[in-house]
Design an enzyme around this catalytic site. Structure first.
Site, PDB file in Angstrom:
ATOM      1  N   THR A  89     -13.041  52.075   3.117  1.00 20.81           N
ATOM      2  CA  THR A  89     -14.110  50.827   4.278  1.00 20.81           C
ATOM      3  C   THR A  89     -15.043  51.737   5.340  1.00 20.81           C
ATOM      4  O   THR A  89     -14.754  51.960   6.581  1.00 20.81           O
ATOM      5  CB  THR A  89     -13.155  49.692   4.767  1.00 20.81           C
ATOM      6  OG1 THR A  89     -12.171  50.506   5.219  1.00 20.81           O
ATOM      7  CG2 THR A  89     -12.899  48.798   4.034  1.00 20.81           C
ATOM      8  N   THR A 124      -8.518  49.710   6.112  1.00 18.28           N
ATOM      9  CA  THR A 124      -8.870  48.825   7.437  1.00 18.28           C
ATOM     10  C   THR A 124      -9.925  47.522   7.196  1.00 18.28           C
ATOM     11  O   THR A 124     -11.178  48.294   6.107  1.00 18.28           O
ATOM     12  CB  THR A 124      -9.073  49.866   8.192  1.00 18.28           C
ATOM     13  OG1 THR A 124      -7.438  50.632   7.936  1.00 18.28           O
ATOM     14  CG2 THR A 124      -9.084  49.394   9.820  1.00 18.28           C
ATOM     15  N   CYS A 261     -11.472  56.974  10.017  1.00 15.05           N
ATOM     16  CA  CYS A 261     -11.045  55.398  11.373  1.00 15.05           C
ATOM     17  C   CYS A 261     -11.685  55.600  12.663  1.00 15.05           C
ATOM     18  O   CYS A 261     -12.309  54.360  12.929  1.00 15.05           O
ATOM     19  CB  CYS A 261      -9.692  56.415  11.196  1.00 15.05           C
ATOM     20  SG  CYS A 261      -8.742  56.577   9.318  1.00 15.05           S
TER      21      CYS A 261
HETATM   22  N1  LIG Z   1      -7.558  59.074   5.153  1.00 16.88           N
HETATM   23  C1  LIG Z   1      -6.754  58.286   6.236  1.00 16.88           C
HETATM   24  O1  LIG Z   1      -6.865  59.214   7.918  1.00 16.88           O
HETATM   25  C2  LIG Z   1      -7.106  56.488   6.834  1.00 16.88           C
HETATM   26  C3  LIG Z   1      -5.811  56.273   7.644  1.00 16.88           C
HETATM   27  C4  LIG Z   1      -5.812  55.300   7.918  1.00 16.88           C
HETATM   28  C5  LIG Z   1      -6.477  53.788   7.017  1.00 16.88           C
HETATM   29  N2  LIG Z   1      -7.133  54.224   6.063  1.00 16.88           N
HETATM   30  C6  LIG Z   1      -8.354  53.357   5.438  1.00 16.88           C
HETATM   31  O2  LIG Z   1      -7.847  53.491   3.946  1.00 16.88           O
HETATM   32  C7  LIG Z   1      -9.021  53.238   3.045  1.00 16.88           C
HETATM   33  C8  LIG Z   1      -8.253  54.318   2.100  1.00 16.88           C
HETATM   34  O3  LIG Z   1      -8.959  55.503   3.179  1.00 16.88           O
HETATM   35  P1  LIG Z   1      -8.689  56.927   2.186  1.00 16.88           P
HETATM   36  O4  LIG Z   1      -8.541  57.687   2.893  1.00 16.88           O
HETATM   37  O5  LIG Z   1      -7.424  56.828   1.588  1.00 16.88           O
HETATM   38  O6  LIG Z   1     -10.173  57.074   1.388  1.00 16.88           O
HETATM   39  P2  LIG Z   1     -10.236  58.313  -0.374  1.00 16.88           P
HETATM   40  O7  LIG Z   1     -11.871  58.010  -0.021  1.00 16.88           O
HETATM   41  O8  LIG Z   1      -9.543  59.347   0.158  1.00 16.88           O
HETATM   42  O9  LIG Z   1     -10.050  57.163  -0.734  1.00 16.88           O
HETATM   43  C9  LIG Z   1     -10.582  56.369  -1.917  1.00 16.88           C
HETATM   44  C10 LIG Z   1     -10.209  56.107  -3.420  1.00 16.88           C
HETATM   45  O10 LIG Z   1     -10.528  54.857  -4.257  1.00 16.88           O
HETATM   46  C11 LIG Z   1     -11.375  54.851  -5.256  1.00 16.88           C
HETATM   47  N3  LIG Z   1     -12.224  53.863  -5.324  1.00 16.88           N
HETATM   48  C12 LIG Z   1     -13.340  52.940  -4.747  1.00 16.88           C
HETATM   49  N4  LIG Z   1     -13.578  52.489  -5.348  1.00 16.88           N
HETATM   50  C13 LIG Z   1     -12.846  51.997  -6.348  1.00 16.88           C
HETATM   51  C14 LIG Z   1     -12.437  50.572  -6.898  1.00 16.88           C
HETATM   52  N5  LIG Z   1     -13.424  49.162  -7.214  1.00 16.88           N
HETATM   53  N6  LIG Z   1     -11.450  50.495  -7.817  1.00 16.88           N
HETATM   54  C15 LIG Z   1     -10.587  52.101  -7.106  1.00 16.88           C
HETATM   55  N7  LIG Z   1     -10.417  52.732  -6.872  1.00 16.88           N
HETATM   56  C16 LIG Z   1     -11.673  52.726  -6.185  1.00 16.88           C
HETATM   57  C17 LIG Z   1     -12.042  56.226  -4.718  1.00 16.88           C
HETATM   58  O11 LIG Z   1     -12.358  56.833  -6.050  1.00 16.88           O
HETATM   59  C18 LIG Z   1     -10.740  56.843  -4.154  1.00 16.88           C
HETATM   60  O12 LIG Z   1      -9.710  58.090  -5.016  1.00 16.88           O
HETATM   61  C19 LIG Z   1      -9.712  52.907   4.091  1.00 16.88           C
HETATM   62  O13 LIG Z   1      -9.605  51.511   4.365  1.00 16.88           O
HETATM   63  C20 LIG Z   1      -9.556  53.488   5.804  1.00 16.88           C
HETATM   64  O14 LIG Z   1     -10.378  53.577   6.575  1.00 16.88           O
HETATM   65  C21 LIG Z   1      -7.237  56.010   6.056  1.00 16.88           C
END
Ligand SMILES: NC(=O)c1ccc[n+]([C@@H]2O[C@H](COP(=O)([O-])OP(=O)(O)OC[C@H]3O[C@@H](n4cnc5c(N)ncnc54)[C@H](O)[C@@H]3O)[C@@H](O)[C@H]2O)c1
Length: 415
Positions: A89, A124, A261
């Site tokens: 996001t 998020t 984030c």
């Molecule tokens: N990374 C962090 O530290 C963290 C911590 C808390 C919350 N978040 C939140 O969690 C969420 C995910 O973050 P992340 O860091 O894991 O992202 P990321 O980029 O590491 O991983 C996201 C994955 O989703 C896949 N993807 C994208 N669109 C898709 C779809 N339509 N169908 C299936 N897969 C799809 C991508 O290929 C990727 O592998 C976000 O909202 C982020 O704000 C992240």
């Protein structure tokens, strides 16, 4: 409702990134898991036991291999009793929420979910987004109404590169559209960690987002104080340490605020605030200050080594994480270029790219007029900076991680 009810459930995790993969692997100790991602390379690698984020080891994947399958086949989503969405996001260029990933994930999930399934968002989002934005997509695609399936929100708090706060060690907020769905979520999430139930999805969305808004604002205060004390000719760290001897002073550190984030979430909250006609002045003020930090550090670099040869050590968005996306070192490089520096090199040992942010990324050799110790990875702790410095060279220690005493004869500055 007890374990017999949830015991033979299948959980589908949509998006196998920093959040989704560790969660899927933890759940696989208890449930059948289907990990779905649109990135073919990611899925192939995971099927061969490789996690390029280094959050999960090959041994961990081997241990649960009978309970987990990784796939790009959207038809598999239909097998899920619980479907967890953990897709990115980010922000649009104008800082509005970019909900395109959540939208496409909701569409594909809606197309395949079966009656009675619970769709839990872990991405998020801003307060209200799950119910106002995601739910109508699920209803339209599934041709079902809420109540025939359920929705939930359980934000993720994990912290990449921080093994002390892995999925199983942090309290998980849970919320759902219906009490029976919340109870199922409680049973399932309680298998892997402690849970805290919220009375509404919007309350849980709000709680998640303010965790990062608070950090952003607190760091912004220390960044502004650091800029001010520098103008007053003071060592800001000495001032902060002095103040911290009072029992209720909370000591934050100034620095560059990168990642997915902290710099992103305030804009999500502000977006919602603006939508309802509320002006979130204070929340966005922090963003402006934190965005000024690269410019401030570059101006210090200019004072310390005008036109000198510069080495930047560390380029990722935080220590011990090999992730260049959303790193503010990129902004620092741009700010240094604006200040006229043309002879710069980067040393980011955690990535193999030969070029990072337009600069050569290689093991440093020769001498530099200025070393910017930007990201203090564990693997860098024995680096001998003094051997890389010209006689009158200077050091900028952005995270204040160097042993100051070792450099007392060297010009040294830290924010
Ligand atoms: N990374 C962090 O530290 C963290 C911590 C808390 C919350 N978040 C939140 O969690 C969420 C995910 O973050 P992340 O860091 O894991 O992202 P990321 O980029 O590491 O991983 C996201 C994955 O989703 C896949 N993807 C994208 N669109 C898709 C779809 N339509 N169908 C299936 N897969 C799809 C991508 O290929 C990727 O592998 C976000 O909202 C982020 O704000 C992240």
């Amino acid at each position: 409702m007890n374990d017999r009810v949830t015991g033979n459930m299948t959980i589908v995790v949509i998006g196998l990134g920093y959040v989704g993969l560790p969660l899927a692997v933890k759940f696989a100790e208890h449930y059948k898991i289907i990990g779905y991602d649109i990135n073919k390379k990611r899925v192939t690698d995971l099927n061969e036991g490789r996690d390029w984020n280094n959050d999960v080891t090959n041994e961990q994947l081997k241990k649960i291999e009978n309970n987990i399958t990784f796939t790009t086949d959207e038809n598999e989503i239909g097998k899920g009793n619980i479907i967890i969405i953990s897709v990115p996001t980010p922000l649009k260029p104008n800082n509005d929420p970019d909900l395109s990933y959540v939208e496409s994930a909701s569409r594909v999930v809606g197309k395949h979910i079966k009656k009675g399934a619970i769709v839990v968002y872990e991405s998020t989002v801003y307060p209200g987004c799950t119910e106002e934005f995601c739910l109508p997509i699920l209803e339209k695609e599934s041709k079902m109404k809420l109540g025939e399936f359920y929705i939930g929100f359980s934000p993720e708090r994990m912290n990449p590169g921080d093994s002390a706060h892995s999925v199983d060690k942090i309290v998980k907020l849970i919320s759902a559209s219906h009490p029976e769905a919340l109870e199922k979520m409680r049973i399932i999430y309680s298998k892997i960690t402690k849970t805290h139930s919220m009375s509404s999805i919007m309350a849980a969305e709000s709680a998640k987002i303010i965790e990062n808004v608070q950090r952003d604002i607190n760091i912004a205060l220390f960044n502004e104080l650091s800029m001010l004390f520098d103008k007053l000719g003071l060592d800001s760290s000495e001032v902060f340490d002095g103040a911290a001897t009072k029992w209720n002073f909370i000591r934050y550190k100034p620095g560059l605020v990168g990642g997915y984030c902290i710099p992103v979430n305030p804009h999500y909250l502000a977006y919602k605030a603006h939508k309802i006609g509320f002006n979130p002045e204070f929340i966005l003020a922090g963003r402006k200050t934190n965005d000024r930090m690269p410019i401030f550090i570059a101006s210090k670099a200019k004072q310390l080594a005008p036109n000198g040869r510069v080495l930047i050590i560390g380029a990722s968005y935080k220590e011990n994480v090999a992730e260049l996306r959303s790193s503010r070192i990129k902004n620092l490089v741009e700010a240094l270029q604006q200040e006229g520096f043309i002879n710069m090199q980067i040393y980011e040992p955690l990535v193999s790219d030969q070029e990072v942010f337009g600069l050569k990324n290689e093991t440093p050799s020769g001498k530099f007029d200025l070393i910017i110790y930007a990201v203090a990875h564990e693997t860098l702790k024995d680096i001998q900076l003094e051997h890389l410095l010209e006689k009158n060279g200077a050091i900028i220690d952005i995270q204040r991680k160097l042993d100051r005493k070792k450099f007392d004869k060297i010009r040294y500055w830290a924010p």
